[in-house]
Design a protein around this motif. Structure first.
Motif, short mmCIF file in Angstrom:
data_model
loop_
_atom_site.label_atom_id
_atom_site.label_comp_id
_atom_site.label_asym_id
_atom_site.label_seq_id
_atom_site.Cartn_x
_atom_site.Cartn_y
_atom_site.Cartn_z
N ASP A 119 -6.84 30.91 -12.64
CA ASP A 119 -7.35 29.54 -12.62
C ASP A 119 -8.40 29.31 -11.54
O ASP A 119 -9.05 28.25 -11.50
N SER A 120 -8.61 30.31 -10.64
CA SER A 120 -9.68 30.19 -9.65
C SER A 120 -11.05 30.20 -10.31
O SER A 120 -12.04 29.73 -9.72
N LEU A 121 -11.13 30.72 -11.54
CA LEU A 121 -12.41 30.72 -12.26
C LEU A 121 -12.94 29.30 -12.45
O LEU A 121 -14.15 29.06 -12.43
N LEU A 122 -12.03 28.35 -12.64
CA LEU A 122 -12.45 26.97 -12.89
C LEU A 122 -12.80 26.24 -11.60
O LEU A 122 -13.36 25.14 -11.66
N LYS A 123 -12.47 26.85 -10.43
CA LYS A 123 -12.77 26.21 -9.15
C LYS A 123 -14.15 26.57 -8.63
O LYS A 123 -14.56 26.08 -7.58
N LEU A 124 -14.86 27.45 -9.36
CA LEU A 124 -16.21 27.81 -8.93
C LEU A 124 -17.15 26.60 -8.96
O LEU A 124 -18.11 26.53 -8.20
N THR A 125 -16.87 25.66 -9.85
CA THR A 125 -17.73 24.46 -9.93
C THR A 125 -17.37 23.44 -8.86
O THR A 125 -18.13 22.49 -8.64
N ASP A 126 -16.22 23.61 -8.20
CA ASP A 126 -15.81 22.66 -7.15
C ASP A 126 -16.39 23.02 -5.79
O ASP A 126 -16.41 22.17 -4.89
N THR A 127 -16.80 24.27 -5.63
CA THR A 127 -17.34 24.72 -4.34
C THR A 127 -18.85 24.49 -4.34
O THR A 127 -19.59 25.15 -5.09
N ARG A 128 -19.30 23.56 -3.52
CA ARG A 128 -20.71 23.16 -3.53
C ARG A 128 -21.43 23.64 -2.27
O ARG A 128 -20.83 23.81 -1.21
N ALA A 129 -22.74 23.87 -2.43
CA ALA A 129 -23.59 24.24 -1.29
C ALA A 129 -23.76 23.05 -0.35
O ALA A 129 -23.55 21.89 -0.74
N ASN A 130 -24.17 23.33 0.91
CA ASN A 130 -24.26 22.28 1.92
C ASN A 130 -25.40 21.30 1.67
O ASN A 130 -25.28 20.10 1.90
N ASN A 131 -26.52 21.81 1.22
CA ASN A 131 -27.72 20.95 1.18
C ASN A 131 -28.32 20.81 -0.22
O ASN A 131 -29.51 20.56 -0.36
N SER A 132 -27.55 21.02 -1.25
CA SER A 132 -28.09 20.88 -2.61
C SER A 132 -26.96 20.59 -3.58
O SER A 132 -25.79 20.59 -3.19
N ARG A 133 -27.34 20.38 -4.81
CA ARG A 133 -26.34 20.14 -5.85
C ARG A 133 -25.81 21.44 -6.44
O ARG A 133 -25.04 21.44 -7.37
N MET A 134 -26.24 22.57 -5.88
CA MET A 134 -25.81 23.87 -6.41
C MET A 134 -24.33 24.10 -6.09
O MET A 134 -23.85 23.80 -5.01
N THR A 135 -23.63 24.66 -7.07
CA THR A 135 -22.24 25.07 -6.89
C THR A 135 -22.17 26.59 -6.86
O THR A 135 -23.16 27.28 -7.13
N LEU A 136 -20.98 27.09 -6.55
CA LEU A 136 -20.80 28.54 -6.52
C LEU A 136 -21.01 29.13 -7.92
O LEU A 136 -21.46 30.29 -8.05
N PHE A 140 -19.63 28.38 -17.30
CA PHE A 140 -20.63 29.41 -16.98
C PHE A 140 -21.93 29.14 -17.76
O PHE A 140 -23.03 29.16 -17.18
N ARG A 141 -21.82 28.90 -19.04
CA ARG A 141 -23.01 28.66 -19.86
C ARG A 141 -23.74 27.39 -19.42
O ARG A 141 -24.97 27.35 -19.38
N LYS A 142 -22.96 26.37 -19.09
CA LYS A 142 -23.58 25.12 -18.66
C LYS A 142 -24.35 25.33 -17.35
O LYS A 142 -25.49 24.85 -17.19
N ALA A 143 -23.75 26.05 -16.39
CA ALA A 143 -24.42 26.28 -15.11
C ALA A 143 -25.69 27.10 -15.30
O ALA A 143 -26.72 26.83 -14.67
N HIS A 144 -25.62 28.11 -16.18
CA HIS A 144 -26.82 28.93 -16.43
C HIS A 144 -27.94 28.09 -17.05
O HIS A 144 -29.12 28.22 -16.67
N GLU A 145 -27.59 27.23 -18.00
CA GLU A 145 -28.60 26.36 -18.61
C GLU A 145 -29.20 25.40 -17.58
O GLU A 145 -30.40 25.13 -17.59
N GLU A 146 -28.37 24.87 -16.69
CA GLU A 146 -28.88 23.98 -15.66
C GLU A 146 -29.80 24.73 -14.69
O GLU A 146 -30.79 24.17 -14.20
N ASN A 147 -29.49 26.00 -14.41
CA ASN A 147 -30.37 26.80 -13.55
C ASN A 147 -31.74 26.97 -14.19
O ASN A 147 -32.78 26.86 -13.53
N ILE A 148 -31.74 27.24 -15.49
CA ILE A 148 -33.01 27.42 -16.21
C ILE A 148 -33.82 26.13 -16.16
O ILE A 148 -35.04 26.15 -15.91
#
Length: 781
Positions: free
Chosen positions: A589-606, A732-740
């Motif tokens: 279930d740690s896989l789903l927590k990757l979106t909860d860990t955010r960078a300090n100065n941006s909207r980027m998550t792990l 994962f797919r959503k984060a990749h699309e947002e990166n693009i």
């Protein structure tokens, strides 16, 4: 709330439920208006089933009774599923709160969780601010809600639904007091009736049935006594769920205002009347200023005559304003009018023309006169004289007519059950004796309705059933036959009957036919099992193979394994210097927590960082999810449910073998049944053994999948593994699309800045001598 905020809101709810109730399943009931639903698409990402229901019926925040019962039984089956803890999530979109509150109250009463319709409904209403209900509904829906909650509580467990709705003719609405809607103590009322037009071919057609009168004939009534009444003729054919509205028309006959509304079901109409008071009509939230607490009304019905068309009486034009007499005078006038020989009765009949302007004296005369109808308008202008167009007609006896001969020639013969023949003819032909009914009338009626759907003689039906002939009887027909098999008490009742069995009713004849066969209900169940056997085997096998394939795809994916290694690397780096910085693995279930860990100065998550790194260095891993062809389908399956289906097949075959052994002593009546059933058992045994072996193998594969990801199958079963991985793929797919999209946005931004800087470099500059220098400026000073 914006769509992305709403999605995050639902995400949190689902994740909290799944973390707290690991072994549970979730179903969502969504109440919404027509149009595209946001909820169905969002919950589909989690593999959660969503059932959509409308949020109103013909403008009333209620649902038809048959739809309500469907909701209640579906909810009960889901929540009471043996060996499984299920949860039900009720959700409403814009405008759906009133009907959601009613359905929740109905479910609590149906499941015996609460007692008392009003107490339960008020308790549910309090879960939201009162202002919300007032904002969503112009009328207070509580009275109609309570009426339908009472319907739910009245329903007998043995009552077979859908029931055959009872058709009526809605004759009239009587207002016992005139409400104040014109500002001077009166109103100009009309009635509208909405419901299913059962006279049309399309039974799904909901229409507005004709109003009692055209607008031009709507009259104003005002209060002049303590007890007054207004009778509004309707004459509409109604059946099932009906919405009745009483409206006030202003003096211009253009604008209208809803005074009150009532929704009811004709199945529960008793004694052809629906009594109403101020407490059980839907009125506006400020209606106390227009109605008094003494307000009462009745909706009157009569038996529906399918051979005669429902007509609407159209009154002649009257004065704009009419005073209404007392209710006592109204009923006195109707009673006295049947005796036209009384001078006092004629005076009261004059009052009738004022008291009930909707009630036709001619109609009353036709009901009481036992003679053939002669179409002659009757006036009530005098005590012993009748006035027609100013001509005074005497009502004295005319001796030239033989009154006895008149009565004998034109008298209407009383109708008999055999038809309209005279008594002598009926006796000469012999009248049929009345049918004897031993079974409860409601159950007998439901049984006869069921038999109309089979449409074959009872002996032929039983022959087909004992021959297990599925070309004659299908599974639905057998299911009905099983429901209507006689109980032990009913069989004893019929065995003890010593009269002529030919006089028994259709239901009793049906039960007697069934009683000729030993263990008839068991044989029907065996027949139904045989019909559904191959489809059950096929469906269970297909689902088991889906689970097996999903396990093989996940365990055999090298790309997924590499991605998991990279996630472990990222986790150890972030946790460096802590006891968790040298982890050898992580929980699934740690896989789903990757979106909860955010960078300090941006909207980027792990998760964004992971996708960015893979896109830069290992782009061949980005399509890892394409290997999981069966993951989504497998995530919707429950191994417990598959186990129950597999066991149902095994136990079903055991019951077949038991019935086959018991039928050996039945005699000739079961000879064809035994032969056909023996052939079935010989062929089906191998299929059941093969299915059991496949289930055992798939169970081992599901446990091995949990172990492969370092989880305990007892704590993290197959359903949780596949659901977590499917959600991870979606995130994962959503984060990749947002990166693009972010990369494209950054490129456009950089391009615009470059163009802006280039334009500034080409800006004309004046020299000291006044000439324009168009050469690019040097970056050096």
């Amino acid at each position: 709330m914006e769509q992305f905020e709403y999605k995050n809101y639902l995400d949190n709810i689902v994740l909290q439920l799944r973390e707290q109730f690991v072994d549970s399943s979730l179903m969502v009931f969504n109440f919404r208006d027509e149009g595209k639903s946001l909820v169905s698409g969002l919950f589909s990402l989690y593999g959660i089933t969503v059932k959509d229901y409308p949020c109103q019926y013909l403008g009333c925040p209620l649902l038809p009774l048959e739809m309500v019962l469907h909701f209640l039984r579906l909810s009960e089956r889901w929540l009471m599923l043996e060996g499984q803890q299920n949860f039900l999530l009720m959700h409403c979109e814009k405008g759906g709160w009133p009907v959601l509150a009613f359905m929740l109250a109905g479910l609590l009463l149906y499941m015996k969780q609460y007692n008392g319709e009003e107490r339960t409904l008020v308790m549910v209403y309090k879960q939201a601010p009162k202002e919300l209900l007032q904002m969503l509904t112009t009328l207070n829906p509580q009275p109609s809600h309570l009426r339908y909650l009472q319907y739910i509580c009245k329903m007998d467990d043995e009552l077979e639904w859908p029931i055959q709705p009872i058709p009526f003719t809605l004759d009239c609405v009587i207002l016992r007091e005139v409400p104040n809607f014109d500002g001077v103590g009166g109103c100009r009322p009309i009635v509208r009736v909405y419901g299913q037009d059962f006279l049309t071919v399309d039974k799904r057609c909901n229409v507005m049935l004709p109003p009692s009168k055209p607008r031009k004939h709507a009259r104003r009534y005002k209060q002049q006594a303590d007890n007054i009444s207004v009778k509004l003729n309707v004459g509409s054919c109604v059946q099932g769920d009906v919405v009745l509205e009483c409206l006030h028309i202003d003096d211009s006959l253009e604008d209208e205002r809803l005074m009150f509304r009532v929704m009811f079901n004709t199945y529960f109409i008793q004694s052809h009347i629906l009594p109403l008071n101020f407490e059980n009509i839907d009125v506006s939230w400020d209606a106390e200023q227009r109605f008094t607490k003494k307000f009462k009304a009745e909706v009157l019905f009569s038996e529906f005559d399918g051979e005669s068309d429902a007509s609407t009486e159209v009154a002649s034009d009257y004065d704009d304003e009419v005073e209404v007499g007392s209710i006592d005078v109204f009923f006195e006038a109707v009673e006295i009018f049947s005796n036209l020989d009384s001078q006092e009765g004629q005076r009261d009949a004059e009052i009738l023309s004022i008291t009930s302007t909707e009630c036709s004296p001619r109609a009353e005369l036709m009901k009481t006169a036992p003679f053939s109808h002669f179409d002659m308008e009757i006036g009530l202008g005098g005590s012993q004289k009748n006035k027609i167009d100013g001509m005074v007609l005497s009502l004295e006896n005319h001796s030239e007519f033989d009154v006895k001969e008149l009565e004998s020639l034109f008298a209407i013969a009383p109708k008999t059950k055999g038809g309209s023949k005279s008594d002598g003819a009926s006796k000469s032909l012999g009248s049929k004796p009345d049918k004897v009914h031993l079974i409860d009338l409601r159950r007998a009626n439901n049984t006869e309705i069921m038999l109309t759907k089979i449409k074959m003689p009872l002996p032929d039906m039983m022959s087909a059933a004992l021959a297990l002939d599925d070309s004659v009887l299908d599974a639905d027909q057998l299911e009905n036959l099983i429901k209507f098999c006689p109980t032990k008490e009913e069989m004893e009742l019929l065995k003890n009957y010593t009269g002529d069995k030919e006089t028994l009713g259709k239901c009793e004849q049906f039960f007697l036919e069934l009683m000729k066969v030993p263990r008839v209900e068991s044989k029907f169940r065996i027949f139904a099992f045989k019909i559904q056997f191959q489809s059950q085997i096929r469906d269970v096998r297909k689902n088991l193979l889906t689970v097996s394939s999903a396990c093989e795809e996940l365990r055999g994916s090298e790309k997924l394994k590499v991605i998991m290694e990279k996630i472990l690397f990222l986790g150890n780096k972030l946790n460096q210097g802590t006891p968790r910085g040298q982890a050898l693995g992580f929980r699934l279930d740690s896989l789903l927590k990757l979106t909860d860990t955010r960078a300090n100065n941006s909207r980027m998550t792990l998760m964004h960082f992971l996708c960015k790194g893979l896109a830069d260095k290992s782009p061949h891993l980005l399509d890892f999810y394409e290997e999981f062809v069966n993951l989504e389908a497998a995530s919707k399956l429950q191994l417990k449910a598959l186990a129950e289906e597999q066991q149902a097949v095994v136990k079903g075959l055991q019951k077949v073998e038991q019935e086959l052994a018991a039928s050996e002593s039945d005699g000739p009546v079961s000879e064809v049944f035994r032969k056909t059933l023996k052939e079935f058992t010989d062929a089906s045994g191998a299929d059941v053994r093969s299915l059991s072996a496949l289930y055992a193998e798939v169970g081992k594969s599901a446990d091995a999948l949990a172990y492969y990801f370092g989880e305990d199958p007892a704590k993290c079963p197959f359903e949780q593994v596949t659901s977590t991985l499917l959600n991870f793929v979606g995130l994962f797919r959503k984060a990749h699309e947002e990166n693009i999209k972010q990369i494209e946005a950054d490129k456009k931004k950089a391009q615009k800045e470059a163009e802006k800087e280039a334009n500034q470099d080409r800006t004309p500059v004046k020299s000291k001598d006044g000439l324009v220098d168009r050469s690019p400026r040097s970056p050096f000073k």
